[in-house]
Design a protein around this motif. Structure first.
Motif, short mmCIF file in Angstrom:
data_model
loop_
_atom_site.label_atom_id
_atom_site.label_comp_id
_atom_site.label_asym_id
_atom_site.label_seq_id
_atom_site.Cartn_x
_atom_site.Cartn_y
_atom_site.Cartn_z
N ARG A 59 0.84 -1.20 0.00
CA ARG A 59 0.00 0.00 0.00
C ARG A 59 0.87 1.25 0.00
O ARG A 59 0.60 2.22 -0.74
CB ARG A 59 -0.92 -0.01 1.23
CG ARG A 59 -1.81 1.21 1.38
CD ARG A 59 -2.69 1.41 0.19
NE ARG A 59 -3.62 2.52 0.38
CZ ARG A 59 -4.20 3.17 -0.61
NH1 ARG A 59 -3.94 2.83 -1.88
NH2 ARG A 59 -5.05 4.15 -0.37
N VAL A 60 1.93 1.25 0.78
CA VAL A 60 2.84 2.39 0.82
C VAL A 60 3.52 2.58 -0.54
O VAL A 60 3.58 3.70 -1.07
CB VAL A 60 3.90 2.21 1.93
CG1 VAL A 60 5.02 3.24 1.78
CG2 VAL A 60 3.26 2.33 3.30
N LEU A 61 4.01 1.50 -1.11
CA LEU A 61 4.69 1.60 -2.41
C LEU A 61 3.73 2.11 -3.48
O LEU A 61 4.12 2.91 -4.35
CB LEU A 61 5.25 0.24 -2.81
CG LEU A 61 6.39 -0.30 -1.94
CD1 LEU A 61 6.82 -1.68 -2.42
CD2 LEU A 61 7.59 0.66 -1.96
N ASP A 62 2.49 1.67 -3.46
CA ASP A 62 1.52 2.13 -4.45
C ASP A 62 1.28 3.63 -4.33
O ASP A 62 1.18 4.35 -5.34
CB ASP A 62 0.19 1.38 -4.27
CG ASP A 62 0.28 -0.07 -4.73
OD1 ASP A 62 1.24 -0.39 -5.47
OD2 ASP A 62 -0.60 -0.87 -4.34
N LEU A 63 1.17 4.12 -3.08
CA LEU A 63 0.94 5.55 -2.88
C LEU A 63 2.12 6.38 -3.37
O LEU A 63 1.93 7.43 -3.99
CB LEU A 63 0.69 5.84 -1.40
CG LEU A 63 -0.70 5.53 -0.85
CD1 LEU A 63 -0.76 5.80 0.65
CD2 LEU A 63 -1.76 6.38 -1.57
N VAL A 64 3.33 5.91 -3.11
CA VAL A 64 4.51 6.66 -3.54
C VAL A 64 4.63 6.62 -5.06
O VAL A 64 4.86 7.66 -5.71
CB VAL A 64 5.78 6.10 -2.88
CG1 VAL A 64 7.02 6.84 -3.40
CG2 VAL A 64 5.69 6.24 -1.36
N LYS A 65 4.48 5.45 -5.66
CA LYS A 65 4.59 5.34 -7.10
C LYS A 65 3.53 6.13 -7.84
O LYS A 65 3.75 6.56 -8.99
CB LYS A 65 4.52 3.86 -7.51
CG LYS A 65 5.72 3.04 -7.07
CD LYS A 65 5.57 1.59 -7.46
CE LYS A 65 6.77 0.76 -7.01
NZ LYS A 65 6.60 -0.69 -7.35
N ALA A 66 2.40 6.36 -7.20
CA ALA A 66 1.33 7.13 -7.83
C ALA A 66 1.72 8.59 -8.04
O ALA A 66 1.05 9.30 -8.80
CB ALA A 66 0.06 7.04 -6.98
N GLN A 67 2.80 9.04 -7.40
CA GLN A 67 3.25 10.42 -7.57
C GLN A 67 3.97 10.62 -8.90
O GLN A 67 4.30 11.75 -9.26
CB GLN A 67 4.17 10.82 -6.41
CG GLN A 67 3.56 10.64 -5.04
CD GLN A 67 2.24 11.37 -4.88
OE1 GLN A 67 2.11 12.54 -5.24
NE2 GLN A 67 1.23 10.67 -4.35
N GLY A 68 4.26 9.54 -9.61
CA GLY A 68 4.83 9.64 -10.95
C GLY A 68 6.27 10.14 -10.97
O GLY A 68 7.10 9.75 -10.15
N ARG A 73 13.57 8.70 -6.43
CA ARG A 73 14.19 7.51 -5.86
C ARG A 73 13.21 6.84 -4.91
O ARG A 73 12.55 7.50 -4.11
CB ARG A 73 15.47 7.90 -5.12
CG ARG A 73 16.20 6.74 -4.44
CD ARG A 73 17.37 7.27 -3.63
NE ARG A 73 18.02 6.24 -2.84
CZ ARG A 73 18.85 6.49 -1.84
NH1 ARG A 73 19.12 7.74 -1.52
NH2 ARG A 73 19.42 5.51 -1.18
N LEU A 74 13.12 5.52 -5.01
CA LEU A 74 12.27 4.74 -4.13
C LEU A 74 12.99 3.43 -3.84
O LEU A 74 13.25 2.64 -4.76
CB LEU A 74 10.91 4.48 -4.78
CG LEU A 74 9.93 3.60 -4.00
CD1 LEU A 74 9.60 4.23 -2.65
CD2 LEU A 74 8.66 3.35 -4.80
N GLU A 75 13.31 3.20 -2.58
CA GLU A 75 14.08 2.02 -2.20
C GLU A 75 13.53 1.39 -0.93
O GLU A 75 13.09 2.10 -0.02
CB GLU A 75 15.56 2.38 -1.96
CG GLU A 75 16.29 2.88 -3.19
CD GLU A 75 17.74 3.21 -2.89
OE1 GLU A 75 18.50 3.45 -3.84
OE2 GLU A 75 18.11 3.26 -1.69
N LEU A 120 0.36 8.93 3.82
CA LEU A 120 1.15 7.85 4.40
C LEU A 120 0.98 7.76 5.91
O LEU A 120 0.85 6.67 6.47
CB LEU A 120 2.64 8.04 4.06
CG LEU A 120 3.05 7.84 2.60
CD1 LEU A 120 4.51 8.23 2.41
CD2 LEU A 120 2.82 6.40 2.17
N ALA A 121 1.00 8.92 6.56
CA ALA A 121 0.88 8.93 8.02
C ALA A 121 -0.50 8.48 8.48
O ALA A 121 -0.69 8.14 9.65
CB ALA A 121 1.18 10.33 8.55
#
Length: 233
Positions: A59-68, A73-75, A120-121
């Motif tokens: 769920r966290v990764l999906d939210l971050v990746k949705a920012q385009g 960087r995402l690790e 996220l929070a």
């Protein structure tokens, strides 16, 4: 036989030298911000705990990746799942299992960052640390700080020469004040930048946070050595 040219490294009465230090300071808006997201899960069954952790991490990764494209960087960092032993009794009695995974994200759009941090929070068993405001290693602010440092070194050397009633003749040496690489500095990511921690407390929709980027200070130091025309003392 013609003698080779000799370079005089030491000062002489005919070629006195002056050595000065130049300092340059430059402030610039940050170019990106870093946040740490920690996802946790806790339960009596190892498999169920790992399943919850996997679901929340996705769920966290999906939210971050949705920012385009605003995400540079995402690790995924450290992942752990460990047993929690009971406080009473003897032996290896497992009371619960605790799992955690840490995610690092870097964004360039600070408006999107405020919205992302809020969302996220608001997730279950999720905490956010940051932001840490930073410049890229090739930021023009570093070159500008170096230029200011060199300009200051020349200005100081000229002032000394003029005080003696003479002028500079040539540059002998120009070096960074440190022992290797440029003597550049900026607030460390974990000390100088503003740090805020966020944690989920309710399932309600929270308004986006208005984050004010912290300006970054870059400094450079150089040591310069010049020869002067002999002054009339």
């Amino acid at each position: 036989m013609e003698e080779p040219d000799v370079t005089h490294e030491h000062a002489t009465p005919d070629a006195p030298q002056v050595t000065v230090r130049g300092e340059g300071r430059r402030e610039a808006d940050p170019e990106f911000a870093r946040i740490w997201v920690t996802v946790s899960a806790r339960g009596r069954d190892r498999t169920e705990t790992l399943t919850d952790l996997t679901r929340r991490n996705a769920r966290v990764l999906d939210l971050v990746k949705a920012q385009g494209d605003t995400v540079e960087r995402l690790e995924t960092g450290r992942l752990s799942i460990s047993p929690e032993l009971g406080r009473r009794g003897r032996g290896e009695h497992v009371h619960a299992f605790v799992g955690r995974v840490r995610i690092t994200a870097e964004l360039t759009d600070f408006t999107a960052l405020g919205e992302l941090v809020t969302r996220l929070a608001d997730l279950e068993m999720t905490s956010v640390d940051g932001p840490w405001w930073e410049l890229r290693p090739d930021s023009p602010a570093y070159a500008e700080a170096r230029r200011l440092a060199v300009t200051e070194a020349v200005r100081r050397a000229r002032a000394y020469a003029e005080a003696l009633g003479t002028s500079l003749a040539s540059l002998v040496e120009l070096s960074d004040a440190g022992l290797g690489g440029s003597e550049m500095s900026m607030p460390p990511a974990f000390a100088g930048a503003r740090r805020v921690a966020f944690a989920a407390e309710s399932a309600g929709e929270a308004p986006p946070l208005d984050l004010e980027p912290q300006r970054q200070t870059v400094t450079a130091e150089v040591v310069a050595r010049f020869t002067m025309r002999p002054p009339a003392l």
